[in-house]
Design a protein around this motif. Structure first.
Motif, PDB file in Angstrom:
ATOM      1  N   ILE A   1      38.109  -9.535  44.392  1.00  0.00           N
ATOM      2  CA  ILE A   1      38.872 -10.592  43.730  1.00  0.00           C
ATOM      3  C   ILE A   1      40.024  -9.991  42.931  1.00  0.00           C
ATOM      4  O   ILE A   1      41.156 -10.482  42.967  1.00  0.00           O
ATOM      5  N   GLU A   2      39.744  -8.909  42.212  1.00  0.00           N
ATOM      6  CA  GLU A   2      40.770  -8.245  41.398  1.00  0.00           C
ATOM      7  C   GLU A   2      41.931  -7.755  42.262  1.00  0.00           C
ATOM      8  O   GLU A   2      43.096  -7.859  41.868  1.00  0.00           O
TER       9      GLU A   2
ATOM     10  N   ILE B   1      44.261 -10.604  43.015  1.00  0.00           N
ATOM     11  CA  ILE B   1      45.002 -11.016  41.819  1.00  0.00           C
ATOM     12  C   ILE B   1      46.141 -10.039  41.539  1.00  0.00           C
ATOM     13  O   ILE B   1      47.286 -10.439  41.285  1.00  0.00           O
TER      14      ILE B   1
ATOM     15  N   ARG C   1      39.829 -11.829  34.550  1.00  0.00           N
ATOM     16  CA  ARG C   1      40.137 -13.023  35.342  1.00  0.00           C
ATOM     17  C   ARG C   1      39.089 -13.240  36.433  1.00  0.00           C
ATOM     18  O   ARG C   1      38.687 -14.377  36.698  1.00  0.00           O
ATOM     19  N   ALA C   2      38.627 -12.159  37.054  1.00  0.00           N
ATOM     20  CA  ALA C   2      37.604 -12.263  38.093  1.00  0.00           C
ATOM     21  C   ALA C   2      36.302 -12.815  37.520  1.00  0.00           C
ATOM     22  O   ALA C   2      35.650 -13.673  38.134  1.00  0.00           O
TER      23      ALA C   2
ATOM     24  N   LEU D   1      36.721 -16.500  36.920  1.00  0.00           N
ATOM     25  CA  LEU D   1      36.665 -17.273  38.161  1.00  0.00           C
ATOM     26  C   LEU D   1      35.227 -17.410  38.668  1.00  0.00           C
ATOM     27  O   LEU D   1      34.817 -18.484  39.116  1.00  0.00           O
TER      28      LEU D   1
ATOM     29  N   ALA E   1      36.100 -18.538  44.758  1.00  0.00           N
ATOM     30  CA  ALA E   1      36.742 -17.887  43.615  1.00  0.00           C
ATOM     31  C   ALA E   1      37.921 -17.038  44.065  1.00  0.00           C
ATOM     32  O   ALA E   1      38.989 -17.035  43.444  1.00  0.00           O
ATOM     33  N   MET E   2      37.753 -16.329  45.173  1.00  0.00           N
ATOM     34  CA  MET E   2      38.833 -15.491  45.695  1.00  0.00           C
ATOM     35  C   MET E   2      39.981 -16.352  46.214  1.00  0.00           C
ATOM     36  O   MET E   2      41.161 -16.048  45.998  1.00  0.00           O
TER      37      MET E   2
ATOM     38  N   SER F   1      42.007 -17.730  43.264  1.00  0.00           N
ATOM     39  CA  SER F   1      42.289 -16.762  42.203  1.00  0.00           C
ATOM     40  C   SER F   1      43.747 -16.763  41.759  1.00  0.00           C
ATOM     41  O   SER F   1      44.058 -16.426  40.615  1.00  0.00           O
ATOM     42  N   CYS F   2      44.657 -17.123  42.648  1.00  0.00           N
ATOM     43  CA  CYS F   2      46.089 -17.126  42.305  1.00  0.00           C
ATOM     44  C   CYS F   2      46.653 -18.545  42.240  1.00  0.00           C
ATOM     45  O   CYS F   2      47.865 -18.745  42.370  1.00  0.00           O
TER      46      CYS F   2
END
Length: 342
Positions: free
Chosen positions: A114-115, A118, A132-133, A136, A167-168, A171-172
Motif C-alpha cells: 500500500i505504501e 501511495i 496512511r496505510a 486505510l 484499501a490499496m 489509497s490515492c
C-alpha cells in the motif's frame, strides 16, 4: 449536462490465436459520471473484465488488438504511453481485482504494498506513507491495523485480503473505482460487508464506481445504471429501475428469472437459460443470443442485433416488437405464474 468522467466509445478488443480471431469485446460504448455506480452484468466470458482491463491498459498480450476510444476527463487513454498511463492508475482510476490472493504480491507485507502505491503518486515520506496505510486498513475494517500492516497476504483470510485490495485501490482517492467481481468466493456475510464498504466509500468521497458482477441481486442494491453484456456486446442498458421493472431483452429476462424470490407463497421454480454462449471466434451472423432464445424468428438469425434507444434513453438490442415483448416477458421471468397442466 457535465461531460462524463469516463467514457468508452466503440471499444473492440480481439486476440489473435491459431484458431482465429477471438472477439472478446465487440463495439462496447459506456459512460460514467461523477458519483455514479455503473453495474456490468453477464455470464462468465461475456467480456466484462476484458473491457475494464482494457480501460486500465493492463492487457499486455502482444496478440491483442485494440480499437476505439477510452476517454478519462477528455483524455484518450488508448493513446497514452505506459509511463503516462501509470500515472493515472491508482491516482485517477483504481481497481479491485477479482482474486486478491493472486493480485497481492505474496513476498511483500501488505503495508509495504500500500505504501509503495501511495509514494508512487504522492510526495510522502516513508513514515507518513506507513501512517496512511494504517489509516486505510483501519477504514476498511481490519482490526489491529497497526500490527496487521506488517503481515503477509497469506496471513489474512479471503475477506480480509479483499479489504486490503480495497484499501490499496482507494489509497490515492481515485475518481473512478473499478470493482471486478469483488465478492467472488466470499461467504454471504462477508459479501454484504464488502459491498457496504464500497457503498460507504462512494458516499464519503464521491467516487464513481464500475461494478462488474454476474449477480443481479448485487447490482439491484448498488447500481444506478446497468449494462447487460453477452458475447462481447452490450445487449441492454438503462437505469436500475428500467432493467428491473421494464427489461426489454430476452437475455436480461433469463438473468432475472434465475434470481431466487422469497416473496412467493410457494417454492419458486427457477428459470434457466438453455445452451451455452457462442464461440467468440465464430459468432453467428445474426443475434448472438438467437440459438438460446425461445422467441427468435427469421430476422434474429439473419441480421445482427443493434442497440436502439427508447424515449427514456433505455437501450436494447432485441428484434421483437414492443407488443410481443410485453406478451412473453412476464412468463419468462415468472414461470411459476403459469398454471401447470395435470
Amino acid at each position: 449536462m457535465a461531460d462524463p468522467l469516463l467514457e468508452i466509445r466503440d471499444l473492440k478488443v480481439s486476440f489473435r490465436t491459431e484458431d482465429g480471431l477471438v472477439r472478446a469485446v465487440d463495439g462496447v460504448s459506456l459512460s460514467l459520471s461523477e458519483g455514479e455506480t455503473l453495474g456490468i452484468v453477464g455470464e462468465s466470458g461475456s467480456g466484462k473484465s476484458v473491457t475494464m482491463m482494457s480501460v486500465m491498459r493492463l492487457i499486455t498480450d502482444p496478440n491483442a488488438v485494440f480499437e476505439g476510444q477510452v476517454l478519462y476527463k477528455g483524455t484518450d487513454l488508448m493513446q497514452l504511453s505506459q509511463d503516462q498511463i501509470r500515472s493515472i492508475r491508482g491516482a485517477g482510476i483504481g481497481m479491485i481485482f477479482q482474486d486478491p490472493m493472486t493480485s497481492l504480491n505474496p513476498v511483500y507485507k501488505v503495508g509495504w504494498q500500500i505504501e509503495e502505491q501511495i509514494r508512487e503518486h504522492e510526495k510522502l515520506g516513508k513514515q507518513a506513507a506507513r501512517a496512511r496505510a494504517i489509516e486505510l486498513l483501519t477504514a476498511v475494517g481490519i482490526p489491529n491495523a497497526s500490527e496487521r500492516v506488517d503481515a503477509y497476504p497469506h496471513e489474512f483470510s479471503g475477506g480480509m485480503r479483499q479489504r486490503v485490495m480495497i484499501a490499496m485501490a482507494v489509497s490515492c482517492n481515485p475518481d473512478v473505482l473499478i470493482a471486478d467481481e469483488p465478492t467472488t468466493a466470499l461467504d454471504v456475510t462477508i459479501q454484504a460487508q464488502i459491498l457496504a464498504l464500497i457503498k460507504k466509500l462512494r458516499e464519503d468521497f464521491g467516487t464513481a464506481v464500475v461494478l462488474i458482477t454476474h449477480d443481479m441481486g448485487v447490482v439491484a442494491d448498488m447500481a444506478d445504471q446497468i449494462a447487460v453484456m453477452y458475447a462481447g456486446r452490450i445487449v441492454e442498458q438503462g437505469t436500475n429501475r428500467d432493467l428491473f421493472y421494464d427489461p426489454q431483452h430476452p437475455y436480461t429476462w433469463g438473468l432475472l428469472g434465475s434470481i431466487a424470490r422469497l416473496d412467493r407463497p410457494r417454492p419458486r421454480r427457477l428459470a434457466t437459460i438453455p445452451g451455452a454462449p457462442p464461440s467468440l471466434i465464430k459468432l453467428p451472423p445474426g443475434c448472438a443470443f438467437a440459438d438460446r432464445c425461445g422467441h427468435r424468428f427469421e430476422l434474429c438469425v439473419e441480421r445482427p442485433e443493434l442497440l436502439h434507444r427508447q424515449a427514456n434513453g433505455h437501450l436494447d438490442a432485441c428484434h421483437l416488437s414492443p407488443q410481443r415483448k410485453q406478451e412473453v416477458r412476464d412468463l419468462t421471468i415468472h414461470p411459476e405464474l403459469v398454471e401447470e397442466k395435470p
